[in-house]
Design an enzyme around this catalytic site. Structure first.
Site, mmCIF file in Angstrom:
data_model
loop_
_atom_site.group_PDB
_atom_site.id
_atom_site.type_symbol
_atom_site.label_atom_id
_atom_site.label_comp_id
_atom_site.label_asym_id
_atom_site.label_seq_id
_atom_site.Cartn_x
_atom_site.Cartn_y
_atom_site.Cartn_z
ATOM 1 N N GLY A 76 0.298 6.282 5.068
ATOM 2 C CA GLY A 76 -0.700 7.328 4.858
ATOM 3 C C GLY A 76 -1.500 7.092 3.600
ATOM 4 C CG HIS A 77 -0.616 4.424 1.061
ATOM 5 N ND1 HIS A 77 0.626 4.729 1.563
ATOM 6 C CD2 HIS A 77 -0.575 3.108 0.735
ATOM 7 C CE1 HIS A 77 1.377 3.647 1.556
ATOM 8 N NE2 HIS A 77 0.663 2.643 1.055
ATOM 9 N NE ARG A 78 -9.199 4.599 1.301
ATOM 10 C CZ ARG A 78 -10.296 4.572 0.545
ATOM 11 N NH1 ARG A 78 -10.771 3.423 0.095
ATOM 12 N NH2 ARG A 78 -10.926 5.675 0.237
ATOM 13 C CG HIS B 269 -1.452 1.077 5.910
ATOM 14 N ND1 HIS B 269 -2.111 0.874 4.716
ATOM 15 C CD2 HIS B 269 -0.132 1.031 5.615
ATOM 16 C CE1 HIS B 269 -1.230 0.694 3.758
ATOM 17 N NE2 HIS B 269 -0.017 0.780 4.268
#
Length: 130
Positions: free
Chosen positions: A44-46, A91
């Site tokens: 839940g991040h980049r 992602h």
């Protein structure tokens, strides 16, 4: 954008040997494993800087990735598949089988300031479940 790489694998009567050599586009500075996952969504991040390479050593999982314009969903179900994830790729990892072991190689050491949690605003339907 994220890219799936088939790792070179040698197979004979003794079993399989998969090689990670000259295919990861960065120097590995950090390795971590994700396992024992329930029905949770991970990630839940980049990142600002970190490039990653994900390999499901056992079992399977799925990875949804977007760089803001294109969305893709990848199934990692073989230790001979490697997914490279660029810093701009927001992602999530999900649908882990109960025996899944996901190994991630990272180009940088852990730095909480390298994480960007905001989702991109895209009009397409998300390929994973929130």
């Amino acid at each position: 954008m994220a890219e799936l790489i088939d790792l070179q694998t040698f197979t004979d009567k003794r079993g399989n040997l998969t090689v990670i050599e000259k295919v990861i586009p960065f120097e590995v500075k950090r390795i971590f494993y994700i396992y024992g996952v329930d029905d949770s969504i991970r990630g839940g991040h980049r990142h600002h800087n970190t490039t990653q390479a994900a390999i499901c050593l056992k079992g399977s999982c799925e990875i949804y990735s977007t760089e803001g314009t294109t969305e893709e969903r990848f199934v990692l179900d073989s230790p001979a598949k490697c997914l490279t994830i660029q810093p701009q790729d927001w992602h999530v990892m999900y649908n882990f089988t109960s025996d899944a072991i996901l190994m991630v190689l990272a180009s940088d050491f852990f730095d909480p300031d390298d994480y960007i949690f905001e989702k991109y605003s895209i009009t397409q339907k998300q390929a994973y479940h929130d």
